[in-house]
Write an enzyme that holds these catalytic residues in place. Structure first.
Site, PDB file in Angstrom:
ATOM      1  N   LEU B  33      30.771  52.898  50.852  1.00 20.39           N
ATOM      2  CA  LEU B  33      29.840  53.711  50.057  1.00 20.39           C
ATOM      3  C   LEU B  33      28.670  54.215  50.891  1.00 20.39           C
ATOM      4  O   LEU B  33      28.135  55.282  50.636  1.00 20.39           O
ATOM      5  CB  LEU B  33      29.314  52.913  48.864  1.00 20.39           C
ATOM      6  N   GLY B  34      28.273  53.425  51.863  1.00 19.56           N
ATOM      7  CA  GLY B  34      27.143  53.878  52.664  1.00 19.56           C
ATOM      8  C   GLY B  34      26.650  52.824  53.630  1.00 19.56           C
ATOM      9  O   GLY B  34      27.007  51.647  53.535  1.00 19.56           O
ATOM     10  N   GLY B  36      23.342  50.965  55.186  1.00 25.87           N
ATOM     11  CA  GLY B  36      21.917  50.712  55.028  1.00 25.87           C
ATOM     12  C   GLY B  36      21.359  50.227  56.350  1.00 25.87           C
ATOM     13  O   GLY B  36      22.097  50.109  57.335  1.00 25.87           O
ATOM     14  N   ALA B  37      20.067  49.954  56.383  1.00 28.39           N
ATOM     15  CA  ALA B  37      19.447  49.473  57.608  1.00 28.39           C
ATOM     16  C   ALA B  37      20.002  48.094  57.956  1.00 28.39           C
ATOM     17  O   ALA B  37      20.139  47.736  59.114  1.00 28.39           O
ATOM     18  CB  ALA B  37      17.939  49.418  57.432  1.00 28.39           C
ATOM     19  N   GLY B  39      22.925  46.590  56.614  1.00 29.90           N
ATOM     20  CA  GLY B  39      24.316  46.285  56.313  1.00 29.90           C
ATOM     21  C   GLY B  39      25.039  47.487  55.754  1.00 29.90           C
ATOM     22  O   GLY B  39      24.480  48.577  55.630  1.00 29.90           O
ATOM     23  N   VAL B  41      27.566  49.040  52.639  1.00 34.83           N
ATOM     24  CA  VAL B  41      27.940  48.800  51.259  1.00 34.83           C
ATOM     25  C   VAL B  41      29.345  49.353  50.997  1.00 34.83           C
ATOM     26  O   VAL B  41      29.658  50.476  51.380  1.00 34.83           O
ATOM     27  CB  VAL B  41      26.927  49.465  50.294  1.00 34.83           C
ATOM     28  N   LYS B  54      27.577  44.415  49.622  1.00 39.42           N
ATOM     29  CA  LYS B  54      26.852  44.720  50.854  1.00 39.42           C
ATOM     30  C   LYS B  54      27.148  43.644  51.884  1.00 39.42           C
ATOM     31  O   LYS B  54      26.870  42.463  51.660  1.00 39.42           O
ATOM     32  CB  LYS B  54      25.345  44.802  50.594  1.00 39.42           C
ATOM     33  N   ASP B 145      10.455  51.370  49.593  1.00 37.75           N
ATOM     34  CA  ASP B 145      11.204  52.440  50.249  1.00 37.75           C
ATOM     35  C   ASP B 145      11.783  53.422  49.238  1.00 37.75           C
ATOM     36  O   ASP B 145      12.985  53.639  49.188  1.00 37.75           O
ATOM     37  CB  ASP B 145      12.313  51.823  51.098  1.00 37.75           C
TER      38      ASP B 145
END
Lengths: 244, 325
Positions: B33-34, B36-37, B39, B41, B54, B145
């Site tokens: 899915l994406g 992140g900083a 980890g 997901v 995650k 954030d």
């Protein structure tokens, strides 16, 4: 309860040292003195990353700190992030030792069930927020760094915004290498405020040599001096033993 | 830093079975899915149905996020952030990857939703966001954030949801994670102390970002003036100018204050929109008149000076003429 102070050296450079002591050895010495050495390598937009990379990595490794290579425009975000990460890492180091003394030598945080780790992290967060921090910043002002210095200045101001948002106290000192006449020059003595930085920066002059090792050595001495001064103030004339 | 070891957790192939070391639950990866900083997901299938997982490398930072998610899941009444299911370790090839499992939010990115459904959704989704932020703040947390990448619009009726809680920080501490464009420290307009006004600044910047998808860099100085200029130049933002201005200045004590003002602003806009063409053209004329006013004054001032000068010159000539004769 006195929580103690975290001591960091933050080295901002763009390449290899070429004069004096081996910076990797000096970083190891700093670590022995209970300081962490973090290194940020500033690259030009079209620069390849291999030159100087190994040294940057090795200095941070032997100084028990973090290293990061960035392009000049990302510097602000990186400086505050590296400082923060290094704090957390140092605190985790303490906690790790404490845990080992409770749980046994081979135990790591990962050996705790995930549900129990939450409390450990809370303690780390709490300490990172409330411990006092001293950062000695060393800036490479050799010729190739010259046009990056305005960005460095922005990054340091940004760092002070982040650190001043913490609950704990902060102190900074600023050194440049090479200095005008000496290898290293003190630009700013220990102070809790970084705001006068604008008045210091234009005075920087850049030369061809990069005495990273001697600069680190000086940083260690500056910390020793600060400590003994504090010992004098706090303990009423008692000199703390300095290990140098 | 540990870029090479990161890859394994960042590229788990489809169909891989992630099995927890402690709780023995297993999850089958459907897709990434994406990133992140801290980890990556994945969407995964489990006996709970579809979930988001995650997977990280550093157990401390994963644990830190789990702490926040657990707290948010305890907040009653409003749904804040994705619902948290469990945390565990995944052992693969002799390495241990910490992961946590949460609700899968099947939504659309904020800006693509607004693009597709219409600009009027910006204000409405902001109302929702401000309500949720208010609830979060009352629980003693600040989102930190806040940015469009962390906001999704889900379901029908469309509801705004937030994704990444990595920056969520306890009130009064220093914000853990931020993105420069949405950070008031970057713009020189405040500290990074976690307090309601920090999130409200970011919320205003999210709205500004909606009008300027490319974003922009800060100027050397006077960034407040610079941002106000950007607001005035955008027809979309001009409607929200009063609240954006106050949010950027940090004048709002809490989210509900800003929400209330946005609400009455939207009501005003709505009544304008209901009999669209005449009012909107009138208001456009009005605003043009307003803008021209100072110009006119300036010009008349200039004419005055010229007249005065001509007058003096005339008398001076008379005086000279008087002398000659």
């Amino acid at each position: 309860m006195k929580k103690g102070t975290l001591r960091q050296i933050l080295l901002i450079t763009d390449g290899c040292s070429n004069q004096g002591e081996d910076p990797v050895a000096m970083a190891a010495l700093a670590r022995e003195h209970g300081m962490t050495v973090n290194v940020i390598g500033v690259l030009d937009e079209n620069e390849r990353t291999d030159s100087g990379l190994k040294e940057i990595e090795n200095i941070a490794l032997s100084g028990g700190g973090i290293h990061q290579l960035v392009y000049a425009r990302q510097l602000s975000h990186t400086v505050q992030m590296v400082t923060r990460k290094a704090m957390t890492q140092t605190i985790q180091g303490f906690i790790h030792k404490e845990l080992q003394s409770i749980l046994g030598a081979e135990k790591e945080i990962e050996d705790l069930p995930p549900d129990k780790r939450g409390q450990v992290v809370e303690v780390v967060d709490e300490l990172g927020e409330t411990m006092d921090l001293e950062v000695l910043i060393m800036i490479d002002t050799s010729a190739s760094m010259q046009h990056k210095l305005p960005t460095v200045e922005d990054a340091l101001l940004d760092l002070s915004i982040s650190l001043h948002s913490r609950i704990g106290q902060n102190e900074y000192a600023l050194y440049a290498f090479p200095g005008k006449r000496k290898q290293v020059e003190q630009l700013m003595d220990w102070t809790p405020q970084m705001k006068d930085i604008h008045t210091i920066f234009p005075k920087l002059s850049s030369g061809g040599i990069t005495p990273t090792g001697p600069a680190l050595k000086e940083a260690i001495e500056a910390y020793q001096k600060k400590r003994s001064k504090r010992g004098l103030l706090e303990d009423g004339g008692y000199f703390e033993e300095s290990g140098s | 830093m540990a870029a090479t070891s990161k890859n394994q957790a960042a590229n788990v192939p489809r169909g891989t079975r992630i099995r927890g070391k402690w709780n023995k639950q297993s999850y089958q990866v459907i897709k990434k899915l994406g990133n992140g900083a801290l980890g990556t997901v994945y969407l995964a299938d489990s006996n709970r149905g579809n979930v988001a997982i995650k997977v990280g490398i550093d157990s401390m930072s994963i644990t830190s996020e789990v702490n926040v998610l657990k707290q948010l899941s305890m907040v009653q009444g409003t749904v804040l952030g994705p619902f948290f299911y469990e945390v565990d370790d995944w052992e693969m090839n002799g390495r241990c990857y910490p992961f946590y499992v949460m609700e899968y939010i099947n939504g659309e990115p904020l800006f693509s939703f607004i693009e597709r459904r219409g600009k009027e959704w910006l204000g409405i989704l902001m109302l929702q966001l401000l309500r949720d932020l208010g609830a979060l703040h009352r629980e003693g947390w600040v989102f930190g954030d806040l940015k469009p990448d962390n906001l999704l619009v889900e379901g029908s009726p469309p509801t705004i949801r937030w994704l990444d809680v990595g920056g969520t920080t306890g009130m009064g501490r220093s914000v853990k994670e931020f993105t420069e464009f949405f950070d008031r420290g970057y713009w020189g307009l405040g500290t990074r102390v976690a307090e309601p006004s920090y999130d409200l600044f970011s919320a205003a910047m999210v709205m500004i970002n909606a009008a300027y998808p490319q974003r922009f860099e800060r100027p050397k100085k006077d960034s407040e003036l610079f941002l106000l200029n950007k607001i005035e130049k955008s027809p979309l933002l001009n409607a929200y100018k009063p609240i954006l201005k106050k949010a950027l200045k940090g004048s709002y004590q809490n989210a509900s204050e800003m929400r209330q003002e946005l609400f009455s602003l939207l009501q005003g806009v709505k009544s304008v929109a209901s009999n669209r063409s005449p009012t909107s053209s009138k208001s456009r004329v009005k605003s043009r008149q307003k803008r021209q006013k100072p110009k006119k004054q300036k010009r008349s001032g200039w004419i005055e000076t010229v007249l005065l000068f001509a007058f003096i010159l005339f008398f001076y000539t008379l005086y000279l003429v008087g002398h000659v004769f």
